[in-house]
Motif scaffolding. Structure first.
Motif, PDB file in Angstrom:
ATOM      1  N   VAL A 141     -52.211  -9.126  16.438  1.00  0.00           N
ATOM      2  CA  VAL A 141     -52.360  -9.273  14.866  1.00  0.00           C
ATOM      3  C   VAL A 141     -51.714  -8.175  14.149  1.00  0.00           C
ATOM      4  CG1 VAL A 141     -54.227  -9.173  12.906  1.00  0.00           C
ATOM      5  CG2 VAL A 141     -54.745 -10.590  15.420  1.00  0.00           C
ATOM      6  N   VAL A 142     -51.224  -8.252  13.058  1.00  0.00           N
ATOM      7  CA  VAL A 142     -50.739  -7.274  12.166  1.00  0.00           C
ATOM      8  C   VAL A 142     -51.523  -7.290  10.860  1.00  0.00           C
ATOM      9  CG1 VAL A 142     -48.735  -6.216  10.979  1.00  0.00           C
ATOM     10  CG2 VAL A 142     -48.461  -6.936  13.421  1.00  0.00           C
ATOM     11  N   ALA A 160     -58.820  -8.952  19.943  1.00  0.00           N
ATOM     12  CA  ALA A 160     -57.450  -8.875  19.577  1.00  0.00           C
ATOM     13  C   ALA A 160     -56.735  -7.671  19.692  1.00  0.00           C
ATOM     14  CB  ALA A 160     -57.531  -9.412  18.010  1.00  0.00           C
ATOM     15  N   PHE A 161     -55.428  -7.714  19.910  1.00  0.00           N
ATOM     16  CA  PHE A 161     -54.416  -6.559  19.690  1.00  0.00           C
ATOM     17  C   PHE A 161     -54.025  -6.367  18.627  1.00  0.00           C
ATOM     18  CE2 PHE A 161     -54.610  -8.493  24.165  1.00  0.00           C
ATOM     19  CZ  PHE A 161     -55.039  -7.247  24.935  1.00  0.00           C
ATOM     20  N   VAL A 162     -54.578  -5.293  17.787  1.00  0.00           N
ATOM     21  CA  VAL A 162     -54.431  -5.297  16.487  1.00  0.00           C
ATOM     22  C   VAL A 162     -53.509  -3.851  16.065  1.00  0.00           C
ATOM     23  CG1 VAL A 162     -55.410  -4.762  14.086  1.00  0.00           C
ATOM     24  CG2 VAL A 162     -56.278  -6.312  15.953  1.00  0.00           C
ATOM     25  N   THR A 163     -52.183  -4.197  15.276  1.00  0.00           N
ATOM     26  CA  THR A 163     -51.591  -3.070  14.771  1.00  0.00           C
ATOM     27  C   THR A 163     -52.037  -2.785  13.247  1.00  0.00           C
ATOM     28  OG1 THR A 163     -49.747  -3.579  16.083  1.00  0.00           O
ATOM     29  CG2 THR A 163     -49.383  -2.222  14.196  1.00  0.00           C
ATOM     30  N   LEU A 164     -52.591  -1.946  12.890  1.00  0.00           N
ATOM     31  CA  LEU A 164     -52.869  -1.494  11.462  1.00  0.00           C
ATOM     32  C   LEU A 164     -51.781  -0.725  10.592  1.00  0.00           C
ATOM     33  CD1 LEU A 164     -56.584  -0.207  11.909  1.00  0.00           C
ATOM     34  CD2 LEU A 164     -55.776  -2.491  11.342  1.00  0.00           C
ATOM     35  N   LEU A 171     -51.287   6.719   6.821  1.00  0.00           N
ATOM     36  CA  LEU A 171     -51.440   6.131   8.357  1.00  0.00           C
ATOM     37  C   LEU A 171     -52.657   7.458   8.916  1.00  0.00           C
ATOM     38  CD1 LEU A 171     -48.055   5.822   9.557  1.00  0.00           C
ATOM     39  CD2 LEU A 171     -49.735   4.345   8.799  1.00  0.00           C
ATOM     40  N   GLN A 172     -52.744   8.600   8.350  1.00  0.00           N
ATOM     41  CA  GLN A 172     -53.972   9.594   8.892  1.00  0.00           C
ATOM     42  C   GLN A 172     -55.172   9.000   8.632  1.00  0.00           C
ATOM     43  OE1 GLN A 172     -53.197  12.316  11.072  1.00  0.00           O
ATOM     44  NE2 GLN A 172     -55.224  11.575  11.576  1.00  0.00           N
ATOM     45  N   MET A 173     -55.388   8.407   7.480  1.00  0.00           N
ATOM     46  CA  MET A 173     -56.691   8.079   7.119  1.00  0.00           C
ATOM     47  C   MET A 173     -57.060   6.702   7.889  1.00  0.00           C
ATOM     48  SD  MET A 173     -58.188   6.669   3.573  1.00  0.00           S
ATOM     49  CE  MET A 173     -57.693   5.036   3.303  1.00  0.00           C
ATOM     50  N   LEU A 174     -56.008   5.850   8.300  1.00  0.00           N
ATOM     51  CA  LEU A 174     -56.178   4.934   9.372  1.00  0.00           C
ATOM     52  C   LEU A 174     -56.736   5.142  10.461  1.00  0.00           C
ATOM     53  CD1 LEU A 174     -53.410   2.318   8.619  1.00  0.00           C
ATOM     54  CD2 LEU A 174     -56.001   1.707   8.729  1.00  0.00           C
ATOM     55  N   ARG A 189     -58.429  -0.658  21.333  1.00  0.00           N
ATOM     56  CA  ARG A 189     -58.302   0.269  20.223  1.00  0.00           C
ATOM     57  C   ARG A 189     -57.044   0.001  19.321  1.00  0.00           C
ATOM     58  NH1 ARG A 189     -59.564   6.190  19.462  1.00  0.00           N
ATOM     59  NH2 ARG A 189     -58.156   7.103  18.124  1.00  0.00           N
ATOM     60  N   PRO A 190     -57.007  -0.252  18.166  1.00  0.00           N
ATOM     61  CA  PRO A 190     -56.067  -0.569  17.175  1.00  0.00           C
ATOM     62  C   PRO A 190     -54.835   0.400  17.150  1.00  0.00           C
ATOM     63  CG  PRO A 190     -57.903  -1.097  16.221  1.00  0.00           C
ATOM     64  CD  PRO A 190     -58.385  -0.310  17.182  1.00  0.00           C
ATOM     65  N   TYR A 191     -53.543  -0.018  17.057  1.00  0.00           N
ATOM     66  CA  TYR A 191     -52.451   0.924  17.091  1.00  0.00           C
ATOM     67  C   TYR A 191     -52.099   1.027  15.617  1.00  0.00           C
ATOM     68  CZ  TYR A 191     -47.291   2.089  17.342  1.00  0.00           C
ATOM     69  OH  TYR A 191     -46.127   2.719  16.963  1.00  0.00           O
ATOM     70  N   VAL A 192     -51.545   2.243  15.122  1.00  0.00           N
ATOM     71  CA  VAL A 192     -51.565   2.426  13.578  1.00  0.00           C
ATOM     72  C   VAL A 192     -49.921   2.730  13.504  1.00  0.00           C
ATOM     73  CG1 VAL A 192     -51.731   4.073  11.847  1.00  0.00           C
ATOM     74  CG2 VAL A 192     -53.615   3.459  13.275  1.00  0.00           C
ATOM     75  N   SER A 193     -49.247   2.211  12.464  1.00  0.00           N
ATOM     76  CA  SER A 193     -47.726   2.228  12.361  1.00  0.00           C
ATOM     77  C   SER A 193     -47.505   2.059  10.884  1.00  0.00           C
ATOM     78  CB  SER A 193     -47.160   1.214  12.875  1.00  0.00           C
ATOM     79  OG  SER A 193     -45.859   1.370  12.945  1.00  0.00           O
TER      80      SER A 193
END
Length: 313
Positions: A141-142, A160-164, A171-174, A189-193
């Protein structure tokens, strides 16, 4: 979409945040300028409008010794635990099953600017509640324009495997929101990009990180500025997801304008009401629409008059 987008829209997709060397404003949007081997110079959007990007022309600094936006001078700490008490708001939210999530936001804009930093908006909460009923185990999921990332966090908690994704300066707030809800060793744990709509390099980086097109793209409260509609759709198309769901709160005429634009570009759109004044839109690029996909969500076609008849809050 290709040439449907003007050069100005593409330039906006590459905006960065920095300290303007001309007006001395801190952590504002603009671009880095360079010529030859000289050191790059950052100029904010306002100064670019006034002075352009010609570094040969001498431009005197118009700022005082101290930045007028003094509140933006501090960079956010790398870890949530290092944020001084009282600067950010941590607000609990519970899904319909009673599971608690913590949302970290910046209502006073101490570190982060933009509407997405202020709070979780209504459509975000409605989408998070809707997605909490899913069994998303294993989905890629994105989330676009994630802000605090609540809908994506809900899906990640469900397996789910999530990319925020969001603009680079949020991004730092994410990361704070991820840290507030997931341990460092959590496999989900979601990935941030970073993902700026219309920025091909950002989209390619996201796809490279997850290894394939996502199963699902989601977004909440993204549809409120008509000048962003085309870039948003181009971003979705570049990710080539199996499905794309957008939660939109009906305000002014933005919802009707978005549906009209989507159809004008040859896309298909289906909708259902998931909360008072909040519509869930499923959008399909022309080549991706399949009857089987349409049936899976049991969404109704979304003519403009249906939106106009939405019940008042």
């Amino acid at each position: 979409f290709g040439s449907r987008f003007g050069s100005k829209r593409m330039d906006q997709a590459g905006l960065q945040r920095g300290n303007c060397s001309t007006c001395r404003q801190r952590r504002v949007l603009g671009n880095w300028l360079s010529k030859g081997e000289s050191e790059p110079v950052f100029r904010c959007c306002a100064c670019l409008d006034e002075h352009g990007d010609d570094l040969d022309e001498k431009v005197e600094s118009t700022g005082a010794d101290h930045a007028t936006n003094w509140w933006a001078c501090a960079e956010p700490p790398q870890c949530l635990q290092e944020v001084p008490p009282g600067l950010l708001a941590t607000v609990p939210w519970h899904d319909p099953y009673g599971r608690q999530f913590l949302t970290v936001c910046d209502p006073e804009h101490c570190y982060f600017s933009g509407l997405g930093a202020e709070r979780v908006w209504g459509a975000g909460k409605a989408l998070a509640s809707y997605l909490s009923t899913w069994q998303p185990q294993g989905l890629q999921v994105v989330e676009l324009g994630a802000g605090c990332g609540l809908p994506g966090l809900v899906l990640a908690r469900g397996g789910a495997f999530v990319t925020l994704t969001d603009v680079p300066w949020l991004l730092q707030m994410l990361e704070y929101n991820v840290a507030a809800n997931f341990s460092q060793d959590d496999v989900f744990r979601p990935y941030v990009s970073a993902l700026r709509w219309g920025n091909a390099a950002d989209a390619a980086s996201v796809l490279q990180a997850i290894g394939r097109p996502p199963d699902l793209v989601i977004g909440a409260d993204l549809v409120y500025r008509e000048q962003d509609f085309d870039a948003l759709l181009a971003c979705i198309e570049s990710l080539a997801p199996r499905r794309a769901l957008l939660a939109v709160q009906r305000r002014d005429v933005a919802l009707e304008a978005f549906i009209s634009r989507v159809k004008h570009l040859g896309w298909s759109v289906f909708s259902q009401l998931i909360a008072p004044r909040v519509f869930l839109l499923e959008v399909f690029p022309p080549v991706h629409l399949k009857d089987t996909d349409r049936a899976c969500f049991n969404l109704q076609e979304a003519p403009e008059q249906r939106c106009q008849a939405a019940p008042a809050a």
